[in-house]
Design a protein around this motif. Structure first.
Motif, PDB file in Angstrom:
ATOM      1  N   UNK A 287       9.080  -8.664   4.354  1.00  0.00           N
ATOM      2  CA  UNK A 287       8.019  -8.353   5.301  1.00  0.00           C
ATOM      3  C   UNK A 287       7.806  -6.844   5.287  1.00  0.00           C
ATOM      4  N   UNK A 288       6.540  -6.416   5.225  1.00  0.00           N
ATOM      5  CA  UNK A 288       6.223  -4.984   5.226  1.00  0.00           C
ATOM      6  C   UNK A 288       4.969  -4.725   6.050  1.00  0.00           C
ATOM      7  N   UNK A 289       4.807  -3.473   6.487  1.00  0.00           N
ATOM      8  CA  UNK A 289       3.599  -3.058   7.193  1.00  0.00           C
ATOM      9  C   UNK A 289       2.623  -2.431   6.198  1.00  0.00           C
ATOM     10  N   UNK A 290       1.399  -2.241   6.630  1.00  0.00           N
ATOM     11  CA  UNK A 290       0.338  -1.730   5.750  1.00  0.00           C
ATOM     12  C   UNK A 290       0.620  -0.317   5.239  1.00  0.00           C
ATOM     13  N   UNK A 291       1.382   0.491   5.952  1.00  0.00           N
ATOM     14  CA  UNK A 291       1.678   1.856   5.512  1.00  0.00           C
ATOM     15  C   UNK A 291       2.609   1.900   4.305  1.00  0.00           C
TER      16      UNK A 291
END
Length: 178
Positions: A29-33
């Motif tokens: 899981x990762x964020x857009x940044x």
């Protein structure tokens, strides 16, 4: 493909992981940044430098003297064998970097993570990994590596550590023993 996966999975960032010992690891899981997130397993028998890390069990972390490549990229099942390592490489989106970055490693059976300072930027990949150095570290179960920027989780990757004999093609590939 990973960037698209990052966007799709970023909505699930706040959800707790459901994986338990013996199960398949949850997708990363990762964020857009985070522009790029790589994960995998590698032979880590080479000599490495050390850096102080008071938030870890040993009080220090390994610092590779050269570039590290994952011998088994995109792999989340890891044999418990001395000399093997598993981890992530993270690159921030263009012009973005962490303000106060931290890596957290959760071992099976422990509620408090080991942690150390580590930043993420768009200038190049940052490596965070765990290397099996001692027999006491060869603990089967779900291990988690997370990256944080203050109180915001940026990525989460689960690794399922299994007995070395369960994956002999990796265990034996590096000359590792368990």
């Amino acid at each position: 493909m990973r960037h698209m996966l990052a966007l799709i999975l970023s909505a699930a960032l706040a959800l707790p992981a459901a994986a338990g010992p013996g199960s398949e690891p949850a997708p990363p899981v990762v964020v857009a940044e985070v522009a790029r997130l790589e994960w995998g397993v590698f032979c880590a028998l080479q000599a490495m430098d050390r850096a102080p890390a008071p938030g870890t069990a040993s009080g220090w972390i390994h610092v590779p003297k050269g570039e590290v490549s994952f011998h088994w990229p995109d792999r989340q099942v890891v044999p418990a064998a001395l000399g093997l390592a598993f981890g992530v490489k993270v690159t921030g989106a263009k012009g973005w970097e962490t303000a106060v970055g931290e890596v957290r490693v959760y071992r099976p059976g422990r509620t408090t993570p080991e942690s150390w300072a580590s930043d993420i930027s768009s200038l190049g990949a940052t490596l965070a990994f765990f290397r099996f150095d001692t027999e006491s570290e060869l603990v089967p179960g779900t291990w988690v590596i997370e990256g944080w920027d203050r109180d915001r989780r940026l990525y989460r990757v689960e690794f399922e550590v299994v007995p070395g004999a369960a994956v002999p093609e990796i265990t034996n590939a590096c000359g590792a023993t368990s």
